[in-house]
Design a protein around this motif. Sequence first.
Motif, short mmCIF file in Angstrom:
data_model
loop_
_atom_site.label_atom_id
_atom_site.label_comp_id
_atom_site.label_asym_id
_atom_site.label_seq_id
_atom_site.Cartn_x
_atom_site.Cartn_y
_atom_site.Cartn_z
N GLY A 76 0.85 -1.19 0.00
CA GLY A 76 0.00 0.00 0.00
C GLY A 76 0.88 1.24 0.00
N HIS A 77 0.30 2.36 0.43
CA HIS A 77 0.99 3.65 0.33
C HIS A 77 2.40 3.64 0.93
CE1 HIS A 77 1.42 7.91 -0.16
NE2 HIS A 77 1.70 8.04 1.11
N GLU A 78 2.49 3.08 2.12
CA GLU A 78 3.78 3.06 2.84
C GLU A 78 4.86 2.36 2.00
OE1 GLU A 78 5.60 1.09 6.94
OE2 GLU A 78 3.63 0.49 6.20
N HIS A 79 4.46 1.24 1.37
CA HIS A 79 5.43 0.47 0.58
C HIS A 79 5.85 1.22 -0.68
CE1 HIS A 79 3.10 -2.41 2.97
NE2 HIS A 79 4.28 -3.01 3.12
N PHE A 80 4.89 1.84 -1.36
CA PHE A 80 5.24 2.57 -2.58
C PHE A 80 6.13 3.78 -2.25
CE2 PHE A 80 1.62 0.22 -4.37
CZ PHE A 80 2.23 -0.25 -5.52
N ASN A 81 5.81 4.45 -1.15
CA ASN A 81 6.63 5.58 -0.72
C ASN A 81 8.06 5.16 -0.46
OD1 ASN A 81 5.67 8.10 -0.62
ND2 ASN A 81 5.09 8.09 1.55
N HIS A 82 8.19 4.06 0.23
CA HIS A 82 9.51 3.56 0.58
C HIS A 82 10.25 3.10 -0.68
CE1 HIS A 82 12.41 2.25 3.51
NE2 HIS A 82 12.43 1.03 3.01
N LYS A 112 2.74 5.87 -8.47
CA LYS A 112 1.44 6.50 -8.17
C LYS A 112 0.31 5.75 -8.89
CE LYS A 112 -0.67 8.77 -5.99
NZ LYS A 112 -0.57 8.70 -4.58
N MET A 113 0.58 5.41 -10.17
CA MET A 113 -0.44 4.72 -10.96
C MET A 113 -0.72 3.32 -10.38
SD MET A 113 -0.18 3.71 -14.94
CE MET A 113 0.98 2.40 -14.62
N PHE A 114 0.34 2.59 -10.01
CA PHE A 114 0.16 1.27 -9.41
C PHE A 114 -0.68 1.39 -8.13
CE2 PHE A 114 4.06 -1.41 -11.00
CZ PHE A 114 3.66 -1.23 -12.31
N GLU A 115 -0.32 2.38 -7.30
CA GLU A 115 -1.03 2.55 -6.03
C GLU A 115 -2.50 2.86 -6.29
OE1 GLU A 115 0.94 5.29 -3.30
OE2 GLU A 115 -0.90 5.38 -2.10
N ASN A 116 -2.76 3.75 -7.24
CA ASN A 116 -4.15 4.09 -7.57
C ASN A 116 -4.92 2.88 -8.09
OD1 ASN A 116 -3.87 6.75 -6.86
ND2 ASN A 116 -3.40 7.45 -8.93
N LYS A 117 -4.28 2.12 -8.97
CA LYS A 117 -4.96 0.94 -9.52
C LYS A 117 -5.28 -0.06 -8.42
CE LYS A 117 -3.55 0.36 -14.31
NZ LYS A 117 -3.24 -0.70 -15.25
N LEU A 118 -4.31 -0.29 -7.53
CA LEU A 118 -4.55 -1.23 -6.43
C LEU A 118 -5.71 -0.76 -5.57
CD1 LEU A 118 -1.01 -2.29 -5.16
CD2 LEU A 118 -2.78 -3.74 -6.16
N ASN A 119 -5.73 0.54 -5.25
CA ASN A 119 -6.83 1.09 -4.45
C ASN A 119 -8.16 0.90 -5.16
OD1 ASN A 119 -5.21 1.89 -2.37
ND2 ASN A 119 -4.94 3.98 -3.15
#
Length: 130
Positions: A76-82, A112-119
Amino acid sequence: MTGKEILTLDDVKLLVNTFYDKIRKDELLGPIFNERIQDRWRMHLDKMYTFWQTLLLEEHTYNGRPFPPHMNMPIGHEHFNHWLGMFTATVDELFTGDKAEEAKWRAANIAKMFENKLNYFRSHEGLSIL
Ligand code: HEM
């Protein structure tokens, strides 16, 4: 540190190797990658060379689909940020110039796109990505 420009496949390989060396040892992301990749790291690295070669050098050697393998990962967000923080730091540590800037910009957009798609898929259970 004053790095050099990303100009050749060897430069791309240095970036990818250095980044995933760090990832494999990372407390947060290492276990997620290792769990999925197991003994297929050689294959993963070879694939990632072609991915970045295609984006940065415009030599079209990657023809896969980047997103689907990430669908069922516990991220999730934390992982993508890291992930992005480590990628950006690795680029800055090794390289400078236009392609280095482009690499960071593309990585940020794709993350950002991966995170949005997952959400999106998580909030619309049952939808297929195919
Ligand atoms: C927390 C974030 C991420 C995690 C944990 C993660 C993890 C992984 C793992 C474990 C694989 C291998 C899947 C397999 O072979 O079974 C993979 C493949 C891949 N990842 Fe990521 N990834 C992340 C973010 C990203 C980002 C931001 C990008 C792009 C900038 C990216 C690009 C790719 C590509 C191109 C592949 C190969 C897809 C294919 O099979 O063609 N990943 N990722």
